[in-house]
Motif scaffolding. Structure first.
Motif, short mmCIF file in Angstrom:
data_model
loop_
_atom_site.label_atom_id
_atom_site.label_comp_id
_atom_site.label_asym_id
_atom_site.label_seq_id
_atom_site.Cartn_x
_atom_site.Cartn_y
_atom_site.Cartn_z
N HIS A 1 -4.48 2.69 -7.20
CA HIS A 1 -3.75 2.20 -5.91
C HIS A 1 -4.68 0.82 -5.44
N LEU A 2 -3.76 0.15 -4.89
CA LEU A 2 -4.26 -1.02 -4.17
C LEU A 2 -3.34 -1.16 -2.99
N ASP A 3 -4.09 -1.49 -1.65
CA ASP A 3 -3.60 -1.56 -0.44
C ASP A 3 -2.80 -2.68 -0.35
N SER A 4 -2.91 -3.68 -1.25
CA SER A 4 -2.26 -4.98 -1.18
C SER A 4 -0.76 -4.88 -2.13
N GLY B 1 0.87 -1.11 0.10
CA GLY B 1 0.03 -0.15 0.07
C GLY B 1 0.87 1.12 0.10
N ASP C 1 -8.55 2.38 -1.29
CA ASP C 1 -7.92 1.09 -1.97
C ASP C 1 -8.83 1.11 -3.14
N ASN C 2 -8.50 0.59 -4.16
CA ASN C 2 -9.02 0.21 -5.62
C ASN C 2 -9.68 1.64 -5.97
#
Length: 270
Positions: free
Chosen positions: A224-227, A161, A198-199
């Motif tokens: 952006h992805l938190d993962s 992230g 996120d997403n």
């Protein structure tokens, strides 16, 4: 460019390993800065371990245990005869395996193995000698100095992230994200979260900072992805003043093991 890489390497707080037989343990991830690298590997425990080093993502993690000087070498495939069985179980297994025959001559068991090609290393680095196992990201650029830059990757310092900005320019850069404005000094790196949901997409901008004057050099909408964590490599464009090339490289979580047919829980209608 060469001097920039050398300057950044000098800034890293690494204790270079001496060639005294010291054994180093490290978790390593590789990135190629030029082209995908295949047919190469590292030698540890007297065995060659093949690697594939991509340009657009982090390589699989390698657990290294070997000399402080890590070398990337070209590999070749050779065919060798299998060793004779060393136990009754292996002997029974070998006896039960059908053997190919050609013109009445029994084929000898053979196996293909990877081994160093005997050429000079493509790249090398003296890994830091420290207590315990360490984590590093290695940027590989064959033909430029020793060919590898090490970035410490301490657990928690570059979490999923977040973005890591690696400024290999001889001047400062400024990054603007929803989380705010951040200065990245020349030949250094910094880590921060972009401040996005996120997403979702967010605006990312870079400015060069030369002689107290800031100039926009890059702007786009970034997903952006938190993962996922991202490494942004920022390098000066040849023949220009203040212009910058931007490459973003993702490190995604390891995929879960693929399910076998019938394990998904789905049942086809009769």
């Amino acid at each position: 460019m060469k001097s920039n890489f050398a300057a950044f390497a000098a800034l890293l707080p690494l204790l270079l390993g001496a060639a005294d037989g010291t054994v180093v343990e490290a978790r390593l991830k590789f990135i190629s800065t030029t082209r995908p690298l295949v047919g190469i590997g590292i030698v540890q425990n007297k065995k060659a371990e093949g690697l594939v080093i991509p340009t657009d993502m982090f390589s699989d993690e390698i657990i290294y245990r070997g000399p402080a000087r890590l070398e990337l070498v070209e590999l070749k495939t050779v065919t060798v005869k299998q060793a004779p069985p060393t136990s009754d179980v292996e002997a029974d297994k070998a006896a039960a395996t059908p053997k190919r025959e050609a013109r009445g001559v029994k084929a000898k068991p053979q196996v293909s193995v990877a081994t160093p090609a005997g050429k000079p290393p493509l790249a090398w680095i003296d890994l830091p000698v420290a207590a315990g196992r360490q984590s590093l990201i290695l940027l590989v650029t064959p033909g430029r100095g020793n060919g590898i830059i090490a970035i410490p990757d301490v657990v928690g310092s570059f979490p999923p992230g977040s973005n890591r900005y690696l400024n290999l320019c001889p001047f400062s850069l400024v990054v603007m994200t929803p989380s705010g404005r951040q200065v990245i000094p020349a030949n250094s790196s910094t880590v921060s979260r972009p401040g996005s949901k996120d997403n979702d997409y967010y605006d990312l901008k870079f400015f060069s900072a030369i002689n107290q004057e800031e100039k926009l050099v890059f702007s786009n909408r970034t997903y952006h992805l938190d993962s996922v964590r991202k490494l942004f490599i920022l390098t000066p464009l040849p023949g220009s003043e203040g212009r910058v090339a931007v490459r973003d490289i993702e490190d995604r979580p390891a995929p879960s093991k693929a399910q076998l047919p019938g394990e998904s829980g789905f049942k086809a209608p009769k």
